[in-house]
Every structure is written in C-alpha cells, then in structure tokens.
Design a protein around this motif. Structure first.
Motif, PDB file in Angstrom:
ATOM      1  N   HIS A  51      -9.799   5.995  13.013  1.00 40.61           N
ATOM      2  CA  HIS A  51      -8.939   5.741  14.173  1.00 40.61           C
ATOM      3  C   HIS A  51      -7.565   5.249  13.724  1.00 40.61           C
ATOM      4  N   VAL A  52      -7.568   4.313  12.782  1.00 43.93           N
ATOM      5  CA  VAL A  52      -6.305   3.787  12.246  1.00 43.93           C
ATOM      6  C   VAL A  52      -5.548   4.893  11.514  1.00 43.93           C
ATOM      7  N   ALA A  53      -6.280   5.715  10.770  1.00 47.21           N
ATOM      8  CA  ALA A  53      -5.638   6.814  10.035  1.00 47.21           C
ATOM      9  C   ALA A  53      -4.992   7.801  10.993  1.00 47.21           C
ATOM     10  N   ALA A  54      -5.680   8.108  12.095  1.00 54.49           N
ATOM     11  CA  ALA A  54      -5.121   9.035  13.088  1.00 54.49           C
ATOM     12  C   ALA A  54      -3.895   8.429  13.765  1.00 54.49           C
ATOM     13  N   GLN A  55      -3.964   7.143  14.052  1.00 53.07           N
ATOM     14  CA  GLN A  55      -2.819   6.463  14.670  1.00 53.07           C
ATOM     15  C   GLN A  55      -1.624   6.445  13.719  1.00 53.07           C
ATOM     16  N   THR A  56      -1.905   6.203  12.446  1.00 49.97           N
ATOM     17  CA  THR A  56      -0.845   6.197  11.430  1.00 49.97           C
ATOM     18  C   THR A  56      -0.227   7.590  11.310  1.00 49.97           C
ATOM     19  N   GLU A  57      -1.083   8.609  11.302  1.00 46.63           N
ATOM     20  CA  GLU A  57      -0.586   9.978  11.204  1.00 46.63           C
ATOM     21  C   GLU A  57       0.298  10.328  12.404  1.00 46.63           C
ATOM     22  N   GLU A  58      -0.127   9.918  13.583  1.00 47.03           N
ATOM     23  CA  GLU A  58       0.662  10.193  14.789  1.00 47.03           C
ATOM     24  C   GLU A  58       2.012   9.491  14.713  1.00 47.03           C
ATOM     25  N   SER A  59       2.008   8.237  14.230  1.00 47.73           N
ATOM     26  CA  SER A  59       3.264   7.491  14.108  1.00 47.73           C
ATOM     27  C   SER A  59       4.185   8.133  13.072  1.00 47.73           C
ATOM     28  N   ASP A  60       3.600   8.580  11.963  1.00 48.63           N
ATOM     29  CA  ASP A  60       4.402   9.241  10.934  1.00 48.63           C
ATOM     30  C   ASP A  60       5.006  10.533  11.480  1.00 48.63           C
ATOM     31  N   CYS A  61       4.193  11.285  12.233  1.00 45.05           N
ATOM     32  CA  CYS A  61       4.687  12.538  12.823  1.00 45.05           C
ATOM     33  C   CYS A  61       5.794  12.264  13.837  1.00 45.05           C
ATOM     34  N   ALA A  62       5.648  11.160  14.585  1.00 49.58           N
ATOM     35  CA  ALA A  62       6.669  10.810  15.575  1.00 49.58           C
ATOM     36  C   ALA A  62       8.004  10.531  14.889  1.00 49.58           C
ATOM     37  N   ARG A  63       7.972   9.796  13.789  1.00 55.11           N
ATOM     38  CA  ARG A  63       9.203   9.514  13.045  1.00 55.11           C
ATOM     39  C   ARG A  63       9.777  10.799  12.441  1.00 55.11           C
ATOM     40  N   GLU A  64       8.868  11.617  11.908  1.00 52.43           N
ATOM     41  CA  GLU A  64       9.310  12.873  11.311  1.00 52.43           C
ATOM     42  C   GLU A  64       9.932  13.788  12.365  1.00 52.43           C
ATOM     43  N   GLN A  65       9.340  13.788  13.553  1.00 49.12           N
ATOM     44  CA  GLN A  65       9.873  14.614  14.644  1.00 49.12           C
ATOM     45  C   GLN A  65      11.252  14.123  15.069  1.00 49.12           C
ATOM     46  N   GLU A 130      -4.491  14.071  19.739  1.00 48.71           N
ATOM     47  CA  GLU A 130      -5.810  14.467  20.252  1.00 48.71           C
ATOM     48  C   GLU A 130      -6.918  13.812  19.428  1.00 48.71           C
ATOM     49  N   ARG A 131      -6.728  13.793  18.114  1.00 50.72           N
ATOM     50  CA  ARG A 131      -7.706  13.159  17.239  1.00 50.72           C
ATOM     51  C   ARG A 131      -7.791  11.663  17.525  1.00 50.72           C
ATOM     52  N   PHE A 132      -6.646  11.031  17.734  1.00 48.26           N
ATOM     53  CA  PHE A 132      -6.610   9.604  18.038  1.00 48.26           C
ATOM     54  C   PHE A 132      -7.348   9.313  19.344  1.00 48.26           C
TER      55      PHE A 132
END
Length: 247
Positions: A51-65, A130-132
């Motif tokens: 769950h934490v990994a998915a949240q981290t990935e989403e946050s990283d993608c948000a910054r990248e976007q 979606e994963r989160f």
C-alpha cells in the motif's frame, strides 16, 4: 509422613482443580484465534508495505507528470513567441526566416514528444492510483477480519478467565483444609511430575502413571496404616487409597 485419610482424599480434589486450571491455561494459550490473528497480521504487514509502495509510486508519478506538463508548457510558450515573430513580419532576412521556421518545426516535434511523455506518465499514475485504491480496500478488509478475530479471542478470554477465577478460589478453599506439610509435598511433586502430584489407587492401578502395582507393592500398601502417606514406587506420586483401590 502421616495424614488423615480424609485429608488425603481432599488432596485428590486439589489435584482435580489443578488439572482443571492447567486445562484452562492451555485452552487460553491454544485458542484458534491466536494463529488466525498472527496469520492475518502477517498478511496485513505485507499489504501495508504494498500500500505504501503504491502510494509512493502515485506520488512520484504526480511529480513526474507536473514536471512533464511544465516542460510542455515551456515549449508551447516558446513556440508561440516564435510564431508571433514569424507572423508579425519583423523577421525579413531569408536566412533568419528559415532558422525561425526550422526552430518552430523542432519545437512542435519536441512538444509532441513531451506530450507523449505526459500521457505515458498519466497512464502510470492512473494505474498506481487504481492499485492504491485496491490495496486500501484489501487493507481495510484484513483489518476488519483481525478486529473480528480479536473480539472473539477477547470474548473467550473473558469466559476462560472467569472459569479460572472460580476454580482458583475453590482450589484455595479446598487446599486450605489440607495439612500444610501434605500440601507442601504435593505441590513439590506436582511441579516435578508434570502437574500431577497425587493420584488415586484404583483397582490396584496408579492413575498417575497408569501402571498396576505388583504383588510386593500391593502388600506394602495393604500393610501401611490408614493415615500413612504412601507413594507410588513407579512415578513417586502420592498414592491415595479409597474404597475402590482393590486392596
């Protein structure tokens, strides 16, 4: 050691209560909810890590976007300025015009490439979201199961602790009527012999070790005075004689 026959028989009541207390303690320790909760907690730990990994990935993608969108906006603004210069007619040199047109074309390609990057990042971010959300639901589900198992365990604890308190109180009353030296010997043997310090002699068999006394042992027990505290030759526990001993 000597003790009245009635006191020796009361020792069997103490033993029965000690066995009951040991059974209650074992049951409390062995409740199926213990293993269930342990297994669920392991699952929950793994899910929370995911769950934490998915949240981290989403946050990283948000910054990248955000960064990719900023890059697109910078290229778009630069292309717009170049187009304004071209449309204004301020650039008259054929060479400058050619360079400007080439730059506009290059910026258009660059913008297209960056927009593709934005789309790719958005897709990854959507997948991470979606994963989160999926893991959020699974974490909540497992936590609910843990809460349910914990409630069942605690209810069993309450019931068993009540029985234990009753048995302990009764044990104290019965043990209080047994002579101190006899009870002390019994407690010592009970610790040494796996929780059983006194056993009934039933039909010539010691109920402590389940072995039948041989003729010599039987004769020794028969010859012992009624108030004599006899011991099993095999397991060394206090051997309590009753009307059913078969002597």
């Amino acid at each position: 050691m000597n003790a009245a026959p009635a006191d020796q028989i009361r020792l069997l009541d103490v033993q029965a209560l000690d066995v009951r207390l040991a059974q209650l303690a074992h049951k409390r320790k062995s409740l199926p909810e213990h293993a269930e909760i342990e297994s669920l907690n392991k699952d929950l730990t793994q899910l929370r890590d995911l769950h934490v990994a998915a949240q981290t990935e989403e946050s990283d993608c948000a910054r990248e976007q955000t960064k990719a969108e900023q890059d697109v906006d910078q290229v778009r603004q630069r292309a717009a300025r170049d187009q304004q210069r071209l449309d204004s007619g301020a650039v008259t040199s054929p060479k400058d015009l050619e360079n400007l047109q080439r730059e506009i074309a290059s910026l258009a390609k660059r913008q297209g490439d960056l927009e593709d990057v934005v789309l790719e990042v958005m897709e990854r971010r959507e997948s991470a979201q979606e994963r989160f959300e999926e893991l959020t639901g699974r974490v909540a589900s497992v936590q609910g199961k843990i809460d349910d198992a914990t409630a069942r365990r605690d209810a069993s604890f309450e019931e068993l602790d009540g029985e234990t308190a009753t048995a302990t109180k009764e044990r104290g009353i019965v043990a209080g009527s047994v002579p101190e030296d006899l009870l002390k010997l019994y407690d010592k043997l009970r610790v040494k012999e796996g929780g059983v310090g006194a056993a009934r002699l039933y039909q010539r068999r010691c109920e402590g070790c389940q072995l039948e006394l041989n003729i010599t042992e039987l004769n020794e027990v028969r010859a012992a005075a009624p108030d004599s505290v006899v011991r099993c030759e095999n397991c060394h526990r206090i051997l309590v004689r009753t009307s059913e001993s078969g002597l």
